[in-house]
Design a protein around this motif. Structure first.
Motif, PDB file in Angstrom:
ATOM      1  N   ASN A 546      -3.793  13.039 -29.367  1.00 37.60           N
ATOM      2  CA  ASN A 546      -3.071  13.412 -28.270  1.00 37.60           C
ATOM      3  C   ASN A 546      -2.129  12.573 -27.718  1.00 37.60           C
ATOM      4  OD1 ASN A 546      -5.701  15.073 -28.330  1.00 37.60           O
ATOM      5  ND2 ASN A 546      -4.221  16.312 -27.408  1.00 37.60           N
ATOM      6  N   TRP A 547      -1.071  12.700 -27.092  1.00 34.78           N
ATOM      7  CA  TRP A 547      -0.110  12.028 -26.435  1.00 34.78           C
ATOM      8  C   TRP A 547      -0.368  11.831 -25.141  1.00 34.78           C
ATOM      9  CZ3 TRP A 547       3.941   9.149 -28.435  1.00 34.78           C
ATOM     10  CH2 TRP A 547       4.566   9.674 -29.584  1.00 34.78           C
ATOM     11  N   ASN A 582     -18.304   8.317 -28.735  1.00 35.03           N
ATOM     12  CA  ASN A 582     -18.649   9.593 -28.689  1.00 35.03           C
ATOM     13  C   ASN A 582     -17.909  10.476 -28.075  1.00 35.03           C
ATOM     14  OD1 ASN A 582     -21.265   8.436 -30.058  1.00 35.03           O
ATOM     15  ND2 ASN A 582     -22.039   8.073 -27.948  1.00 35.03           N
ATOM     16  N   ALA A 583     -16.658  10.411 -28.295  1.00 35.25           N
ATOM     17  CA  ALA A 583     -15.397  11.236 -27.686  1.00 35.25           C
ATOM     18  C   ALA A 583     -14.429  11.468 -28.684  1.00 35.25           C
ATOM     19  CB  ALA A 583     -14.788  10.733 -26.578  1.00 35.25           C
ATOM     20  N   LEU A 584     -14.053  12.891 -28.847  1.00 34.84           N
ATOM     21  CA  LEU A 584     -13.260  13.319 -29.954  1.00 34.84           C
ATOM     22  C   LEU A 584     -11.561  13.149 -29.561  1.00 34.84           C
ATOM     23  CD1 LEU A 584     -15.153  16.608 -31.277  1.00 34.84           C
ATOM     24  CD2 LEU A 584     -14.582  14.162 -32.504  1.00 34.84           C
ATOM     25  N   ALA A 585     -11.323  13.473 -28.245  1.00 41.27           N
ATOM     26  CA  ALA A 585     -10.114  13.713 -27.590  1.00 41.27           C
ATOM     27  C   ALA A 585     -10.016  13.507 -26.342  1.00 41.27           C
ATOM     28  CB  ALA A 585      -9.534  14.858 -28.138  1.00 41.27           C
ATOM     29  N   ARG A 586      -8.763  12.929 -25.868  1.00 38.71           N
ATOM     30  CA  ARG A 586      -8.316  12.733 -24.383  1.00 38.71           C
ATOM     31  C   ARG A 586      -7.256  13.476 -24.009  1.00 38.71           C
ATOM     32  NH1 ARG A 586      -8.920   8.267 -20.283  1.00 38.71           N
ATOM     33  NH2 ARG A 586      -7.056   8.422 -18.898  1.00 38.71           N
ATOM     34  N   ILE A 587      -7.127  14.314 -23.132  1.00 39.37           N
ATOM     35  CA  ILE A 587      -5.876  15.105 -22.741  1.00 39.37           C
ATOM     36  C   ILE A 587      -5.495  14.914 -21.652  1.00 39.37           C
ATOM     37  CG2 ILE A 587      -5.075  17.441 -22.414  1.00 39.37           C
ATOM     38  CD1 ILE A 587      -8.183  17.210 -24.786  1.00 39.37           C
ATOM     39  N   GLU A 588      -4.411  14.645 -20.961  1.00 41.43           N
ATOM     40  CA  GLU A 588      -3.711  14.509 -19.777  1.00 41.43           C
ATOM     41  C   GLU A 588      -2.826  15.464 -19.455  1.00 41.43           C
ATOM     42  OE1 GLU A 588      -4.188   9.483 -20.168  1.00 41.43           O
ATOM     43  OE2 GLU A 588      -2.367  10.473 -19.768  1.00 41.43           O
ATOM     44  N   ASP A 589      -2.696  15.873 -18.274  1.00 41.86           N
ATOM     45  CA  ASP A 589      -1.677  16.882 -18.076  1.00 41.86           C
ATOM     46  C   ASP A 589      -0.928  16.249 -16.996  1.00 41.86           C
ATOM     47  OD1 ASP A 589      -2.827  16.605 -15.301  1.00 41.86           O
ATOM     48  OD2 ASP A 589      -3.494  18.907 -15.294  1.00 41.86           O
ATOM     49  N   GLU A 590       0.417  16.950 -16.578  1.00 41.54           N
ATOM     50  CA  GLU A 590       1.419  16.337 -15.713  1.00 41.54           C
ATOM     51  C   GLU A 590       1.000  15.945 -14.410  1.00 41.54           C
ATOM     52  OE1 GLU A 590       1.328  20.842 -15.330  1.00 41.54           O
ATOM     53  OE2 GLU A 590       1.129  19.383 -16.865  1.00 41.54           O
ATOM     54  N   SER A 591      -0.141  16.464 -13.931  1.00 41.19           N
ATOM     55  CA  SER A 591      -0.659  16.269 -12.700  1.00 41.19           C
ATOM     56  C   SER A 591      -1.451  15.162 -12.559  1.00 41.19           C
ATOM     57  CB  SER A 591      -1.098  17.409 -11.878  1.00 41.19           C
ATOM     58  OG  SER A 591      -2.569  17.764 -12.486  1.00 41.19           O
ATOM     59  N   THR A 625      -6.712  23.435 -30.820  1.00 39.35           N
ATOM     60  CA  THR A 625      -5.525  23.139 -30.224  1.00 39.35           C
ATOM     61  C   THR A 625      -6.185  23.319 -28.652  1.00 39.35           C
ATOM     62  OG1 THR A 625      -3.619  24.181 -31.617  1.00 39.35           O
ATOM     63  CG2 THR A 625      -3.263  23.926 -29.168  1.00 39.35           C
ATOM     64  N   ILE A 626      -5.802  22.304 -27.733  1.00 39.35           N
ATOM     65  CA  ILE A 626      -6.056  22.321 -26.398  1.00 39.35           C
ATOM     66  C   ILE A 626      -4.966  22.040 -25.500  1.00 39.35           C
ATOM     67  CG2 ILE A 626      -7.671  21.401 -24.707  1.00 39.35           C
ATOM     68  CD1 ILE A 626      -9.728  20.497 -26.914  1.00 39.35           C
ATOM     69  N   ILE A 627      -4.530  23.041 -24.533  1.00 39.56           N
ATOM     70  CA  ILE A 627      -3.543  22.637 -23.847  1.00 39.56           C
ATOM     71  C   ILE A 627      -3.820  22.926 -22.468  1.00 39.56           C
ATOM     72  CG2 ILE A 627      -1.055  23.617 -23.318  1.00 39.56           C
ATOM     73  CD1 ILE A 627      -0.879  24.491 -26.125  1.00 39.56           C
ATOM     74  N   VAL A 628      -3.360  21.916 -21.514  1.00 41.45           N
ATOM     75  CA  VAL A 628      -3.552  22.137 -20.075  1.00 41.45           C
ATOM     76  C   VAL A 628      -2.222  22.031 -19.241  1.00 41.45           C
ATOM     77  CG1 VAL A 628      -4.952  21.148 -18.118  1.00 41.45           C
ATOM     78  CG2 VAL A 628      -5.753  20.702 -20.213  1.00 41.45           C
ATOM     79  N   ARG A 629      -2.187  23.281 -18.594  1.00 44.99           N
ATOM     80  CA  ARG A 629      -0.973  23.410 -17.901  1.00 44.99           C
ATOM     81  C   ARG A 629      -1.082  24.169 -16.634  1.00 44.99           C
ATOM     82  NH1 ARG A 629       3.084  24.148 -22.234  1.00 44.99           N
ATOM     83  NH2 ARG A 629       3.175  22.410 -23.454  1.00 44.99           N
ATOM     84  N   ASP A 630      -0.400  23.802 -15.634  1.00 47.23           N
ATOM     85  CA  ASP A 630      -0.439  24.480 -14.276  1.00 47.23           C
ATOM     86  C   ASP A 630      -1.866  24.704 -13.956  1.00 47.23           C
ATOM     87  OD1 ASP A 630       2.226  24.296 -14.074  1.00 47.23           O
ATOM     88  OD2 ASP A 630       2.530  26.453 -14.355  1.00 47.23           O
ATOM     89  N   ASN A 631      -2.563  23.596 -14.080  1.00 45.20           N
ATOM     90  CA  ASN A 631      -4.187  23.686 -13.654  1.00 45.20           C
ATOM     91  C   ASN A 631      -4.841  25.005 -14.696  1.00 45.20           C
ATOM     92  OD1 ASN A 631      -5.814  22.059 -12.103  1.00 45.20           O
ATOM     93  ND2 ASN A 631      -6.251  23.795 -10.818  1.00 45.20           N
ATOM     94  N   ALA A 632      -4.882  25.338 -15.603  1.00 45.73           N
ATOM     95  CA  ALA A 632      -5.337  26.303 -16.574  1.00 45.73           C
ATOM     96  C   ALA A 632      -5.196  25.692 -17.927  1.00 45.73           C
ATOM     97  CB  ALA A 632      -4.509  27.492 -16.469  1.00 45.73           C
TER      98      ALA A 632
END
Length: 697
Positions: A546-547, A582-591, A625-632
């Motif tokens: 992930n970016w 022991n982690a697969l992914a890190r996802i960062e959102d715009e907030s 696919t994991i997407i975080v947008r607008d606190n969802a």
């Protein structure tokens, strides 16, 4: 390490238990005898001559490929052939070690057979011109072979249909004792599967299911008297058994199997038990992790028992077959997300006889009727291998036949029963976001051609779509503009000289780069400058990537000693640093929120105090696919053959689900940056039939 000169008189070298003859290409060891082609031989010869040194790609091109331009994939294929012949493991190399981003190193001992140990001499190897001549001849032969066999696609194999039904046939199984074929069939994507049987002796086709219920999996008992199948009556797939008499199912009855989510694997050799796999749970710190194990269900006393116990971070045991004589149980185990192993157990005492690393994801496993104590393994992508149990030898066919796959039986010497399907089995479609109301409906798109299209994503501003396509030889990366003055412009960005899976496309938030994976290798594409760059080596096992929110970093996980390590790649320095175990992914959102997917597939949110708050356990999938947008939070999962798009409101923790697609296995999707639409790859009714193939191996 002693590396002695190979005398021209013998032209042989001993590598541990491998005896290699450079004249004949013969490799002899305890697993039997194989033959290497001239190009792999030249590669091995040159690497031994430079034993202990790191040999770069450029040196290989100069001294082995004689300055010809070849792809990285071509080099890797040669390396793989040598490793297979020598019984070498890329993860724990005894002979050929991959030095990431640098080259290859010979790390074994090479000696001349029958030579006195007190006469060491430096291995000089053959002359540069000899090596180049051998390699050049091999390349010319290979090129002529490719052009000669460009059509038909299946290398001259003779393909004969077993049925004459217009539609899609799947899940074929052949009963040699009764010469009967059983399978699933549907006429369109809107229909559920029905059950069919074909009496090959009398050329009679029977429809076994009387209604339009959703059926799945069919298997005939060894003596041909019973049929086992699964059916969904609205509460998930249940297992049924029925008597089979002259093309009719009689006295169907449901089996009281305790596990709910299971998949049938067939019968025991005596027909008294059935095999299936189901998830088993184990404690992993504060969360439960699960993987699949093989179970046996007794038809005499209606008792289930677990017979395999995988210690796996992957999906566990995904295929199992008992040999016709009841001596062996063969199991395909998903050890990690894209790593598969073949295990063969002795049935009388449960002893593990063989454990072999597979170089592909096997989708079908069947015991040979023509060669006793051997197995046939095949993949959806058209790979084929045979495993000899007595010798412990895995032989992988060099021929890859996309559209001709899933071996389910034999019809004689070098005659296989397989599934054939068209290559245009997916199109790309977009649909309004079911969780978003809008007064102005978004534009609905469909991307279709004679090829398969998959893995679509929106550009950072939503004005274009990036996606992948494939024919029978290459995979392609495209950009299609669908907004603005250049709407309709389609651009080929890159061609992959491989049929390996290309997945995980993502665009950076600044719109400058694309990120993706070819199988387990990570790459980046500079959109403006049209430059392709590998970020990891071919032997590294990379999973999710992930970016970062600012587009400065790429987070990805790598398998290291059977565990996952979360790493971070810096675009500014090209350096990789460790972030978390022991982690697969890190996802960062715009907030600025940060989410971490742990190796038990629990997704957690990082709190201000550094602790993690567990949110939801996601499906255990190689592509997720994991997407975080607008606190969802958005993701997809599957129940029966219905794919659901899920939304978790991170304020209220309310979860909603929408049936995105029916009768398929789609999981990858993307959301428009404005959340107006969802785009995904939709399965088509690719015409497929069950066929007899002569000359495939």
């Amino acid at each position: 390490m002693i590396n002695q000169r190979i005398e021209e008189a013998s032209n042989e070298v001993q590598l541990a238990d491998n005896r290699v003859c450079f004249n004949s290409g013969r490799v002899e060891n305890g697993r039997g005898e194989q033959r290497l082609e001239p190009l792999p031989l030249a590669f091995l010869n040159y690497l031994i001559s430079r034993a202990g040194e790191v040999v770069s790609r450029q040196e290989l091109l100069e001294h082995v490929w004689c300055n010809r331009q070849v792809t990285d994939d071509a080099i890797r294929r040669v390396v793989k052939k040598v490793r297979v012949a020598l019984g070498d493991d890329a993860k724990e190399p005894k002979f050929i070690k991959t030095i990431p981003l640098q080259g290859y190193q010979f790390v074994g001992d090479a000696t001349v057979p029958n030579e006195k140990p007190d006469m060491p001499r430096i291995f000089q190897g053959r002359s540069w011109w000899t090596l180049c001549s051998v390699a050049l001849i091999a390349l010319i032969i290979a090129v002529l072979f490719v052009f000669k066999n460009e059509e038909p696609a299946h290398f001259g194999a003779v393909v004969t249909p077993l049925t004459e039904i217009s539609g899609s046939e799947m899940g074929g199984e052949y009963n040699a004792q009764t010469n009967t074929l059983v399978f699933m069939y549907r006429g369109s994507n809107r229909e559920p599967f029905s059950l069919y049987a074909k009496d090959l002796n009398r050329d009679l086709l029977y429809r076994l299911s009387e209604d339009d219920g959703a059926y799945h999996t069919i298997s005939m008992s060894p003596d041909g008297s019973q049929i086992l199948y699964q059916r969904d009556k609205g509460d998930g797939y249940q297992v049924f058994i029925a008597d089979y008499v002259e093309g009719v199912l009689r006295h169907p009855r449901r089996l009281d199997i305790p596990q709910q989510k299971l998949a049938l694997q067939g019968w025991s050799a005596d027909g008294k038990e059935i095999l299936y796999h189901a998830y088993v749970m184990s404690e992993n710190q504060s969360h439960k992790a699960s993987s699949k194990a093989i179970f046996s269900y007794s038809l005499e006393n209606n008792i289930s028992r677990q017979i395999t116990f995988p210690l796996s971070k992957g999906r566990g045991d995904v295929l199992a077959r008992e040999s016709a004589d009841g001596q062996y149980l063969a199991v395909v185990r998903n050890q990690q997300l894209r790593q598969y192993r073949l295990l063969v157990f002795a049935q009388h005492d449960g002893k593990l006889l063989h454990e072999t690393l597979l170089g592909f994801e096997a989708s079908n496993l069947v015991w040979s009727q023509e060669q006793p104590n051997s197995l046939l393994l095949s993949s959806f992508k058209g790979q084929l291998a045979r495993f000899d149990v007595e010798r412990g030898l895995l032989t992988v066919s060099e021929q890859v036949t996309p559209g001709l796959n899933d071996v389910f039986g034999e019809c004689g010497k070098d005659c296989l029963l397989m599934r054939r399907h068209g290559m245009n089995y997916r199109d790309i479609v977009s649909t309004p976001n079911p969780f978003q109301s809008s007064s102005v409906p978004p534009v609905m798109l469909k991307i279709a051609s004679e090829q398969v299209e998959w893995s679509p994503i929106y550009s950072h501003d939503g004005s274009a779509i990036f996606y992948l396509s494939r024919d029978q030889r290459y995979s392609y990366l495209y950009r299609l503009r669908h907004e603005g003055p250049d709407a309709g412009e389609k651009t080929l960005l890159h061609r992959f000289d491989t049929l390996d899976a290309i997945n995980g496309l993502q665009t950076s938030a600044d719109g400058k780069y694309l990120l993706g994976r070819r199988e387990e290798r990570l790459f980046m594409y500079d959109i403006h400058n049209r430059q392709f760059k590998w970020l990891t080596g071919d032997d590294e096992q990379i999973v999710y990537a992930n970016w970062s929110a600012d587009s400065h970093y790429i987070y990805f996980s790598r398998v290291e000693q059977h565990s996952y390590k979360l790493l971070r790649y810096s675009l500014a320095t090209s350096q990789i640093e460790r972030v978390q175990d022991n982690a697969l992914a890190r996802i960062e959102d715009e907030s600025g929120q940060v989410f971490v997917l742990k190796d038990d597939f629990w997704l957690s949110r990082l709190q201000a105090d550094g602790t993690e708050l567990a949110l939801v356990q996601l499906p255990r999938l190689p592509e997720l696919t994991i997407i975080v947008r607008d606190n969802a939070l958005y993701w997809a999962d599957k129940q029966s053959l219905i794919v659901h798009l899920n939304k978790l409101d991170l304020h209220t923790m309310q979860r909603r689900a929408f049936a995105l697609s029916h009768n398929e296995w789609t999981f990858n999707f993307d959301l428009h940056p404005k959340l107006t639409s969802v785009i995904y790859s939709k399965e088509l009714l690719a015409a497929s039939d069950l066929v007899k193939v002569a000359g495939r191996e």
